[in-house]
Write a protein that holds these residues in place. Structure first.
Motif, PDB file in Angstrom:
ATOM      1  N   LEU A  28      75.760  27.423  18.487  1.00  0.00           N
ATOM      2  CA  LEU A  28      74.414  27.267  17.935  1.00  0.00           C
ATOM      3  C   LEU A  28      74.386  26.162  16.877  1.00  0.00           C
ATOM      4  N   GLY A  29      75.336  26.098  16.003  1.00  0.00           N
ATOM      5  CA  GLY A  29      75.420  25.032  14.990  1.00  0.00           C
ATOM      6  C   GLY A  29      75.618  23.661  15.642  1.00  0.00           C
ATOM      7  N   ALA A  31      74.648  22.872  18.693  1.00  0.00           N
ATOM      8  CA  ALA A  31      73.391  22.533  19.382  1.00  0.00           C
ATOM      9  C   ALA A  31      72.372  22.013  18.396  1.00  0.00           C
ATOM     10  N   VAL A  32      72.230  22.650  17.210  1.00  0.00           N
ATOM     11  CA  VAL A  32      71.280  22.184  16.185  1.00  0.00           C
ATOM     12  C   VAL A  32      71.701  20.795  15.708  1.00  0.00           C
ATOM     13  N   LEU A  33      72.955  20.625  15.427  1.00  0.00           N
ATOM     14  CA  LEU A  33      73.448  19.308  14.978  1.00  0.00           C
ATOM     15  C   LEU A  33      73.218  18.254  16.061  1.00  0.00           C
ATOM     16  N   TYR A  35      70.890  18.310  18.405  1.00  0.00           N
ATOM     17  CA  TYR A  35      69.447  18.082  18.464  1.00  0.00           C
ATOM     18  C   TYR A  35      69.019  17.104  17.362  1.00  0.00           C
ATOM     19  N   ILE A  36      69.519  17.303  16.151  1.00  0.00           N
ATOM     20  CA  ILE A  36      69.167  16.421  15.020  1.00  0.00           C
ATOM     21  C   ILE A  36      69.678  14.995  15.301  1.00  0.00           C
ATOM     22  N   LYS A  39      67.557  13.544  18.235  1.00  0.00           N
ATOM     23  CA  LYS A  39      66.141  13.391  17.884  1.00  0.00           C
ATOM     24  C   LYS A  39      65.931  12.356  16.781  1.00  0.00           C
TER      25      LYS A  39
END
Length: 182
Positions: A28-29, A31-33, A35-36, A39
């Motif tokens: 999850l971390g 994936a968030v990283l 995505y940032i 993006k």
């Protein structure tokens, strides 16, 4: 430390196999990283890359344009130099021709002036010769009259008679000179 291994072995947890919750939190971390990064960070890098590429290509185009302009200016300079040399040669040749023409004109004027002076000299000499002939005739006539008066013993005061005697004497002298010259 041996005791911790023993405790872990008793609980049934294998230390080489990670915990599922840890894998999920890590994923999850990540994936968030990810995505940032995808993006926000990657578009900024792409934008910066595109700007730099455009600046470099623009600089290359400007350099090519400047090179073409410099080449055109060099060609124009060379053409102007050729034209200037051609013009200088033309002016030099015109000056030579003009100098030769002036020299020929001066020679012609000098020749004409020389001929005029010679003609005037000949005229003056001829006039002086005629004056000398007249003067000599007069003097010779006077001397001939005086001599004839002494030889004949009578006066030749009559001008008409004296003139005839002088003319006859001079005519005889001229015929003698003409015969001697031939």
């Amino acid at each position: 430390m041996n005791e911790a291994l023993i405790l872990a072995a008793e609980e049934g947890a294998n230390p080489l196999v990670p915990n599922i919750w840890e894998i999920l939190v890590t994923l999850l971390g990540f994936a968030v990283l990810m995505y940032i990064v995808v993006k926000f960070v990657v578009p900024m890098f792409e934008k910066t890359y595109a700007e730099r590429t455009e600046a470099i290509e623009g600089g290359l185009k400007k350099a090519e344009a400047a090179q073409a302009e410099a080449s055109a200016a060099l060609d124009e300079y060379k053409q102007q130099l050729i034209d200037a040399r051609t013009e200088a040669n033309r002016i030099r040749e015109e000056a030579r021709a003009e100098g030769a023409q002036i020299l020929a004109d001066l020679k012609a004027k000098a020749g004409a002036e020389s001929a005029r002076i010679m003609e005037q000299s000949h005229v003056a000499i001829e006039a002086e010769r005629q004056a000398a002939v007249v003067s000599l005739r007069s003097e010779v006539g006077t001397l001939a009259t005086e001599l004839a008066s002494k030889v004949v013993g009578e006066s030749l005061a009559d001008d008409a008679r004296a003139a005839r005697v002088v003319d006859r004497f001079l005519a005889d002298l001229e015929t003698q000179n003409a015969g001697a010259v031939k």
